[in-house]
Design a protein around this motif. Structure first.
Motif, PDB file in Angstrom:
ATOM      1  N   THR A  91      42.726  36.445  31.473  1.00 21.66           N
ATOM      2  CA  THR A  91      43.983  36.252  30.537  1.00 21.66           C
ATOM      3  C   THR A  91      43.733  35.819  29.236  1.00 21.66           C
ATOM      4  OG1 THR A  91      46.049  34.976  30.382  1.00 21.66           O
ATOM      5  CG2 THR A  91      44.354  33.862  31.603  1.00 21.66           C
ATOM      6  N   MET A  92      44.597  36.141  28.141  1.00 21.03           N
ATOM      7  CA  MET A  92      44.117  35.468  26.970  1.00 21.03           C
ATOM      8  C   MET A  92      44.750  34.346  26.688  1.00 21.03           C
ATOM      9  SD  MET A  92      42.310  37.517  25.399  1.00 21.03           S
ATOM     10  CE  MET A  92      42.601  37.306  23.651  1.00 21.03           C
ATOM     11  N   HIS A  93      45.840  33.645  27.677  1.00 20.37           N
ATOM     12  CA  HIS A  93      46.458  32.526  27.441  1.00 20.37           C
ATOM     13  C   HIS A  93      46.347  31.637  28.741  1.00 20.37           C
ATOM     14  CE1 HIS A  93      48.532  34.505  24.130  1.00 20.37           C
ATOM     15  NE2 HIS A  93      48.779  35.713  25.224  1.00 20.37           N
ATOM     16  N   TYR A  94      45.479  30.648  28.193  1.00 23.72           N
ATOM     17  CA  TYR A  94      45.132  29.663  29.572  1.00 23.72           C
ATOM     18  C   TYR A  94      46.110  28.373  29.208  1.00 23.72           C
ATOM     19  CZ  TYR A  94      40.695  32.121  29.794  1.00 23.72           C
ATOM     20  OH  TYR A  94      39.986  33.324  30.095  1.00 23.72           O
ATOM     21  N   ASP A  95      47.397  28.574  30.031  1.00 19.78           N
ATOM     22  CA  ASP A  95      48.296  27.547  29.628  1.00 19.78           C
ATOM     23  C   ASP A  95      47.937  26.393  30.635  1.00 19.78           C
ATOM     24  OD1 ASP A  95      49.275  28.914  32.003  1.00 19.78           O
ATOM     25  OD2 ASP A  95      51.144  29.103  31.591  1.00 19.78           O
ATOM     26  N   PHE A  96      46.950  26.408  31.458  1.00 20.80           N
ATOM     27  CA  PHE A  96      46.728  25.329  32.308  1.00 20.80           C
ATOM     28  C   PHE A  96      45.658  24.269  31.384  1.00 20.80           C
ATOM     29  CE2 PHE A  96      43.660  28.826  33.353  1.00 20.80           C
ATOM     30  CZ  PHE A  96      42.559  28.099  33.183  1.00 20.80           C
ATOM     31  N   LEU A  97      45.302  24.519  30.434  1.00 22.02           N
ATOM     32  CA  LEU A  97      44.589  23.869  29.574  1.00 22.02           C
ATOM     33  C   LEU A  97      45.333  22.843  28.875  1.00 22.02           C
ATOM     34  CD1 LEU A  97      41.860  26.370  28.085  1.00 22.02           C
ATOM     35  CD2 LEU A  97      41.849  24.823  30.104  1.00 22.02           C
ATOM     36  N   ILE A  98      44.872  21.589  28.511  1.00 28.67           N
ATOM     37  CA  ILE A  98      45.830  20.751  27.562  1.00 28.67           C
ATOM     38  C   ILE A  98      45.142  20.826  26.026  1.00 28.67           C
ATOM     39  CG2 ILE A  98      45.823  18.147  27.174  1.00 28.67           C
ATOM     40  CD1 ILE A  98      45.543  17.868  30.368  1.00 28.67           C
ATOM     41  N   PRO A  99      46.031  20.644  25.146  1.00 30.08           N
ATOM     42  CA  PRO A  99      45.838  20.673  23.801  1.00 30.08           C
ATOM     43  C   PRO A  99      44.962  19.567  23.330  1.00 30.08           C
ATOM     44  CG  PRO A  99      48.086  21.088  24.161  1.00 30.08           C
ATOM     45  CD  PRO A  99      47.766  20.410  25.464  1.00 30.08           C
ATOM     46  N   ARG A 100      43.990  20.080  22.427  1.00 32.20           N
ATOM     47  CA  ARG A 100      43.034  19.011  21.867  1.00 32.20           C
ATOM     48  C   ARG A 100      43.683  17.982  21.177  1.00 32.20           C
ATOM     49  NH1 ARG A 100      40.442  18.731  16.804  1.00 32.20           N
ATOM     50  NH2 ARG A 100      38.008  18.288  16.890  1.00 32.20           N
ATOM     51  N   VAL A 101      43.083  16.664  21.360  1.00 30.25           N
ATOM     52  CA  VAL A 101      43.898  15.515  20.808  1.00 30.25           C
ATOM     53  C   VAL A 101      43.532  15.703  19.110  1.00 30.25           C
ATOM     54  CG1 VAL A 101      43.807  13.064  20.386  1.00 30.25           C
ATOM     55  CG2 VAL A 101      43.806  14.058  22.713  1.00 30.25           C
ATOM     56  N   ASP A 102      44.529  15.419  18.286  1.00 26.46           N
ATOM     57  CA  ASP A 102      44.363  15.300  16.983  1.00 26.46           C
ATOM     58  C   ASP A 102      43.395  14.263  16.473  1.00 26.46           C
ATOM     59  OD1 ASP A 102      44.609  15.518  14.072  1.00 26.46           O
ATOM     60  OD2 ASP A 102      46.777  15.645  14.314  1.00 26.46           O
ATOM     61  N   ASP A 103      42.425  14.611  15.725  1.00 27.19           N
ATOM     62  CA  ASP A 103      41.503  13.747  15.137  1.00 27.19           C
ATOM     63  C   ASP A 103      42.079  12.422  14.555  1.00 27.19           C
ATOM     64  OD1 ASP A 103      39.180  15.277  16.075  1.00 27.19           O
ATOM     65  OD2 ASP A 103      38.565  15.903  14.099  1.00 27.19           O
ATOM     66  N   ALA A 104      43.107  12.702  13.788  1.00 28.08           N
ATOM     67  CA  ALA A 104      44.057  11.566  13.192  1.00 28.08           C
ATOM     68  C   ALA A 104      44.401  10.457  13.995  1.00 28.08           C
ATOM     69  CB  ALA A 104      45.028  12.150  12.264  1.00 28.08           C
ATOM     70  N   LEU A 105      44.474  10.883  15.322  1.00 25.55           N
ATOM     71  CA  LEU A 105      45.007   9.840  16.549  1.00 25.55           C
ATOM     72  C   LEU A 105      43.816   8.721  16.873  1.00 25.55           C
ATOM     73  CD1 LEU A 105      47.509  12.045  18.200  1.00 25.55           C
ATOM     74  CD2 LEU A 105      47.902  10.472  16.475  1.00 25.55           C
ATOM     75  N   ILE A 106      42.579   9.364  16.417  1.00 28.11           N
ATOM     76  CA  ILE A 106      41.476   8.575  17.205  1.00 28.11           C
ATOM     77  C   ILE A 106      40.916   7.644  16.373  1.00 28.11           C
ATOM     78  CG2 ILE A 106      39.285   9.117  18.267  1.00 28.11           C
ATOM     79  CD1 ILE A 106      39.994  12.076  18.652  1.00 28.11           C
ATOM     80  N   PRO A 107      40.599   6.453  16.798  1.00 31.71           N
ATOM     81  CA  PRO A 107      40.058   5.600  16.108  1.00 31.71           C
ATOM     82  C   PRO A 107      38.481   5.427  15.995  1.00 31.71           C
ATOM     83  CG  PRO A 107      40.432   4.668  18.157  1.00 31.71           C
ATOM     84  CD  PRO A 107      40.887   5.942  18.150  1.00 31.71           C
ATOM     85  N   PHE A 108      37.697   6.426  15.161  1.00 33.82           N
ATOM     86  CA  PHE A 108      36.611   6.804  15.106  1.00 33.82           C
ATOM     87  C   PHE A 108      35.812   5.508  14.646  1.00 33.82           C
ATOM     88  CE2 PHE A 108      38.032  11.368  14.985  1.00 33.82           C
ATOM     89  CZ  PHE A 108      37.248  11.809  15.937  1.00 33.82           C
ATOM     90  N   HIS A 109      36.206   4.830  13.519  1.00 36.98           N
ATOM     91  CA  HIS A 109      35.503   3.728  12.926  1.00 36.98           C
ATOM     92  C   HIS A 109      35.242   2.816  14.085  1.00 36.98           C
ATOM     93  CE1 HIS A 109      33.993   1.264   9.600  1.00 36.98           C
ATOM     94  NE2 HIS A 109      34.873   0.381  10.185  1.00 36.98           N
TER      95      HIS A 109
END
Length: 225
Positions: free
Chosen positions: A79-97
C-alpha cells in the motif's frame, strides 16, 4: 510479548525490516508466528497481533511509530498509505537543548541517558531483566508530566501489585530489575512529554534488559554472523 529476536529470524532481516513499514504486517501474517503463541491461543485459532515500535533519528528521543491499537493482521502491506503509522513529532516541540545537557552530564558521570517522548495517553511498557543489566536505573521526567508504574506479579494468578508515582520536570525515581517486574511510563501532560532512563549500562545492555529488538541489541550478534 513476542520479541522478534526470539523468533528465529536472521538478525540482518530484522534490522532491514525495522526500517520498512511493510515489515510489521508481513510478520503479523507470517504463518510460522503461531508456533510462538501460547498453546491456548493456538488452539482457539483466532488472535490479533499488535506492535510496540519506538524509533529515533539523529539524536531525537524515541517515539512510538506504530499505533498499538491496530491489529496488524488486518493491514495490507502492499500500500502507499500506511495509516497505522504515527506522525513524526515536530522538532519544535522537543527540548533538544535540555536533552543535550542531560546527556552530556550523564556521560561525564560514566552513565547513559536513553530518552523517550509521547503525547498524552501514550505508554511504554517494558520488563527489566537483571542478568542483562544489573545497574540501577533512574527514570527522569524532562518535559510534561509522567505517571511511572511498577507492576509485580502475573495476570494469570490475579495477583498484580501496582505502585505509581507522578513525575514533573526535574523529578526522578530509581528502579531496579526484579523477577516478574514490568514497568510502565505513561505520558500525562497535555503537550509532549519527554522522559529518560539513566543507567551505568551501555545501550546494548539496556535494550537487552528491556527486551528491545533494536539495532544496538542486534549489533553484537550480527558481528559474529
Amino acid at each position: 510479548p513476542l520479541p522478534l529476536g526470539n523468533m528465529g529470524i536472521h538478525g540482518r532481516i530484522i534490522r532491514r525490516g525495522m526500517r520498512d513499514p511493510s515489515f510489521y504486517p508481513q510478520i503479523a501474517k507470517w504463518r510460522a508466528i503461531q508456533e510462538f503463541l501460547p498453546g491456548n491461543v493456538r488452539a482457539y485459532g483466532r488472535y490479533e497481533i499488535h506492535a510496540s515500535v519506538w524509533k529515533a533519528l539523529n539524536g531525537r528521543p524515541l517515539q512510538r511509530w506504530v499505533l498499538p491499537s491496530r491489529n496488524l493482521r488486518d493491514e495490507t502491506f502492499f500500500t502507499m498509505h500506511y495509516d497505522f503509522l504515527i506522525p513524526r513529532v515536530d522538532d519544535a516541540l522537543i527540548p533538544f537543548h535540555t536533552i543535550d545537557q542531560m546527556r552530556d552530564e550523564a556521560k561525564r558521570n560514566g552513565s547513559l541517558l536513553e530518552t523517550f517522548m509521547g503525547h498524552q495517553g501514550e505508554e511504554l511498557v517494558f520488563p527489566l531483566f537483571q542478568e542483562k543489566c544489573a545497574n540501577p536505573i533512574t527514570v527522569m521526567c524532562i518535559q510534561g508530566r509522567l505517571s511511572f508504574r511498577t507492576m509485580l506479579g502475573t495476570m494469570e494468578d490475579g495477583k498484580v501489585q501496582i505502585t505509581a508515582v507522578h513525575l514533573s520536570p526535574g523529578d526522578s525515581v530509581d528502579i531496579r530489575a526484579g523477577d516478574g517486574a514490568f514497568f510502565s511510563a505513561l505520558a500525562m501532560g497535555e503537550g509532549l512529554s519527554v522522559w529518560g532512563l539513566r543507567t551505568g549500562c551501555d545501550v546494548e545492555e539496556l535494550h537487552h534488559a528491556m527486551a528491545f529488538t533494536s539495532e544496538m541489541a542486534l549489533g553484537g550478534a550480527l558481528a559474529t554472523m
